[in-house]
Scaffold this active site. Structure first.
Site, PDB file in Angstrom:
ATOM      1  N   ASP A 205       0.853  -1.188   0.000  1.00  0.00           N
ATOM      2  CA  ASP A 205       0.000   0.000   0.000  1.00  0.00           C
ATOM      3  C   ASP A 205       0.889   1.237   0.000  1.00  0.00           C
ATOM      4  OD1 ASP A 205       1.041   0.244   2.533  1.00  0.00           O
ATOM      5  OD2 ASP A 205      -0.877   0.317   3.555  1.00  0.00           O
ATOM      6  N   ASP A 207       1.424   4.681   2.295  1.00  0.00           N
ATOM      7  CA  ASP A 207       1.081   5.326   3.560  1.00  0.00           C
ATOM      8  C   ASP A 207       1.508   6.788   3.505  1.00  0.00           C
ATOM      9  OD1 ASP A 207       0.433   2.752   5.153  1.00  0.00           O
ATOM     10  OD2 ASP A 207       2.443   2.360   4.355  1.00  0.00           O
ATOM     11  N   ASP A 295      -3.251   4.440   2.695  1.00  0.00           N
ATOM     12  CA  ASP A 295      -3.606   4.814   4.069  1.00  0.00           C
ATOM     13  C   ASP A 295      -3.229   6.273   4.281  1.00  0.00           C
ATOM     14  OD1 ASP A 295      -4.402   2.230   4.672  1.00  0.00           O
ATOM     15  OD2 ASP A 295      -2.495   1.680   5.614  1.00  0.00           O
TER      16      ASP A 295
HETATM   17  P1  TTP Z   1       1.994  -1.062   6.737  1.00  0.00           P
HETATM   18  O1  TTP Z   1       1.535  -0.186   5.638  1.00  0.00           O
HETATM   19  O2  TTP Z   1       1.082  -2.180   7.122  1.00  0.00           O
HETATM   20  O3  TTP Z   1       3.407  -1.725   6.453  1.00  0.00           O
HETATM   21  P2  TTP Z   1       4.673  -1.202   5.630  1.00  0.00           P
HETATM   22  O4  TTP Z   1       4.397   0.100   4.975  1.00  0.00           O
HETATM   23  O5  TTP Z   1       5.811  -1.250   6.570  1.00  0.00           O
HETATM   24  O6  TTP Z   1       4.887  -2.346   4.564  1.00  0.00           O
HETATM   25  P3  TTP Z   1       4.064  -2.584   3.192  1.00  0.00           P
HETATM   26  O7  TTP Z   1       5.036  -2.338   2.098  1.00  0.00           O
HETATM   27  O8  TTP Z   1       3.614  -4.009   3.249  1.00  0.00           O
HETATM   28  O9  TTP Z   1       2.913  -1.646   3.163  1.00  0.00           O
HETATM   29  O10 TTP Z   1       2.208  -0.218   8.055  1.00  0.00           O
HETATM   30  C1  TTP Z   1       3.095   0.890   8.126  1.00  0.00           C
HETATM   31  C2  TTP Z   1       3.228   1.334   9.548  1.00  0.00           C
HETATM   32  O11 TTP Z   1       2.031   1.957   9.988  1.00  0.00           O
HETATM   33  C3  TTP Z   1       3.495   0.181  10.510  1.00  0.00           C
HETATM   34  O12 TTP Z   1       4.703   0.429  11.217  1.00  0.00           O
HETATM   35  C4  TTP Z   1       2.355   0.206  11.461  1.00  0.00           C
HETATM   36  C5  TTP Z   1       1.815   1.598  11.322  1.00  0.00           C
HETATM   37  N1  TTP Z   1       0.390   1.743  11.642  1.00  0.00           N
HETATM   38  C6  TTP Z   1       0.061   2.389  12.809  1.00  0.00           C
HETATM   39  O13 TTP Z   1       0.944   2.795  13.554  1.00  0.00           O
HETATM   40  N2  TTP Z   1      -1.253   2.560  13.127  1.00  0.00           N
HETATM   41  C7  TTP Z   1      -2.247   2.092  12.345  1.00  0.00           C
HETATM   42  O14 TTP Z   1      -3.429   2.280  12.682  1.00  0.00           O
HETATM   43  C8  TTP Z   1      -1.899   1.411  11.117  1.00  0.00           C
HETATM   44  C9  TTP Z   1      -2.953   0.886  10.192  1.00  0.00           C
HETATM   45  C10 TTP Z   1      -0.568   1.270  10.811  1.00  0.00           C
HETATM   46 MN    MN Z   2       2.621   0.345   3.833  1.00  0.00          MN
HETATM   47 MN    MN Z   3      -0.480   0.846   5.550  1.00  0.00          MN
END
Ligand code: TTP
Ligand code: MN
Ligand code: MN
Ligand code: MN
Length: 371
Positions: A205, A207, A295
């Protein structure tokens, strides 16, 4: 005295926040195996064993070279007998019995498949498995199953959102969000966070974190951003979570609890023409667009550094930073703040570096947090 060499044995910390871990993993053979076992334990609700294998994998990810013998593990923390036995088997035979067993297990395969759908967690997957369902067709044909809105969209966009997101796609989406945010609030701050901030080439995703200098306006900003995306016709799905933020509350003891900031889990439409080098699509995609999971989180400005640190991850890095704070410093850390239990006060931070400083930790760049 000359002739005597002091051989410094670099000690590897048990805490990921004291290990520099880049995206280069020299020990994927071992960490992939550990992650299969961790996931299997997670499906079986054996949290202790699950975390033990996640921790073991994380230690190996920080090593500068591949393990070539079992002796190489003697100075390493967080490796139990089971983990060492797996390493030994992989070194000798290139595969490990317990891992092969899990990979060929029907329950594991099915839960893995079901949880790959956006909105489907281990509990729902387990429930479906217990009623005898084994494939997506079974679920979609079963009229007694009620899919919530998130799961409906998870199935609808399954092919797109299970395909990795490239760095170029993440950049393009950051530009989209950056423009929308700044059109609403010129003095806003927008940053790409999560795995892409850690330097990953691909992610599941995108972020993105943003805030406005005016504390208290951040939640409306997020709502306005969502409205604007909808007006542009790029909002395919939106799960909005209002802030449940209480400034007087102490940081959470459990890592898994979600934070209290205003946030949303989206599926956005990304045009090929917006991405340098085109979309990351397997075959020739005549549609000219793809769906991407995004996100967004919008913390108040005075919590921005904590939120950025928390959302940059990795999950293991965050878990260990909290554990370090608690065990080694008698402090409580989460996405909202840092509380010193000795002084009985909150410690403020405007940058991530401030938080590392409060904890007496050497600063780690985002690209060193791939624990
Ligand atoms: P992710 O997007 O799940 O993981 P990532 O970006 O490390 O890997 P990917 O490439 O698979 O997307 O989460 C990113 C960070 O966001 C993770 O350290 C947890 C944090 N997080 C929060 O702190 N609070 C929340 O509510 C959510 C959904 C995530
Ligand atoms: Mn992510
Ligand atoms: Mn995420
Ligand atoms: Mn899932």
């Amino acid at each position: 005295p000359e002739g005597r060499k002091v051989v410094a044995v670099a000690t590897v910390s048990q805490y990921a926040c004291q290990r520099r871990t880049t995206t280069t993993n020299h020990n994927a053979v071992f960490t992939d195996a550990f992650e299969v076992l961790a996931e299997c334990y997670e499906f079986n609700q054996m949290e202790g064993r699950c975390l033990a294998f996640r921790r073991a994998a994380s230690v190996l990810k920080s090593l500068p070279r591949v393990l070539s013998s079992l002796e190489d593990t003697h100075h390493l923390p967080c490796l139990g007998d089971h983990a060492k036995a797996i390493i030994d088997e992989l070194l000798q035979h290139g595969r490990a019995f317990d891992v092969q067993k899990v990979l060929s297990d029907e329950r594991y395969q099915t839960l893995k498949l079901f949880t790959s759908v956006f909105g489907v967690g281990p509990k729902t997957a387990e429930k479906w498995y217990r009623t005898g369902l084994r494939a997506f067709e079974h679920i979609l044909a079963d009229r007694s199953i009620h899919l919530n809105h998130m799961q409906q969209n998870g199935f609808l966009h399954y092919e797109d959102i299970s395909r990795a997101v490239s760095k170029a796609e993440a950049r393009a989406l950051t530009k989209v969000i950056d423009e929308v945010v700044h059109a609403i609030t010129p003095d806003a701050i927008v940053a790409l966070t999560g795995g892409f901030r850690r330097g990953k080439e691909f992610g599941h995703d995108v972020d993105i974190i943003f805030t406005t200098l005016e504390v208290g306006k951040e939640e409306n900003l997020l709502l306005d951003v969502i409205k604007s995306l909808e007006n542009q016709g790029v909002l395919l799905y939106c799960d909005y979570q209002a802030a449940t933020f209480d400034t007087a509350k102490l940081p959470a003891h459990s890592f898994e609890a979600m934070d209290h900031f205003a946030k949303c889990f989206l599926i956005l439409r990304l045009e090929a023409s917006q991405v340098e080098g085109g979309l990351n699509s397997g075959e020739e995609d005549s549609r000219g667009w793809r769906a991407v999971r995004v996100d967004l989180v919008s913390p108040p400005m005075n919590r921005y550094a904590f939120a950025l640190l928390g959302w940059t991850g990795s999950r293991q890095f965050e878990r260990d930073m909290r554990r370090f704070a608690r065990k080694e410093r008698r402090m409580l850390l989460d996405n909202h703040g840092l509380f010193d239990k000795n002084k009985k006060e909150f410690l403020a931070a405007t940058t991530e570096k401030d938080i590392f400083d409060h904890l007496g930790l050497e600063y780690m760049e985002p690209w060193q947090r791939n624990a």
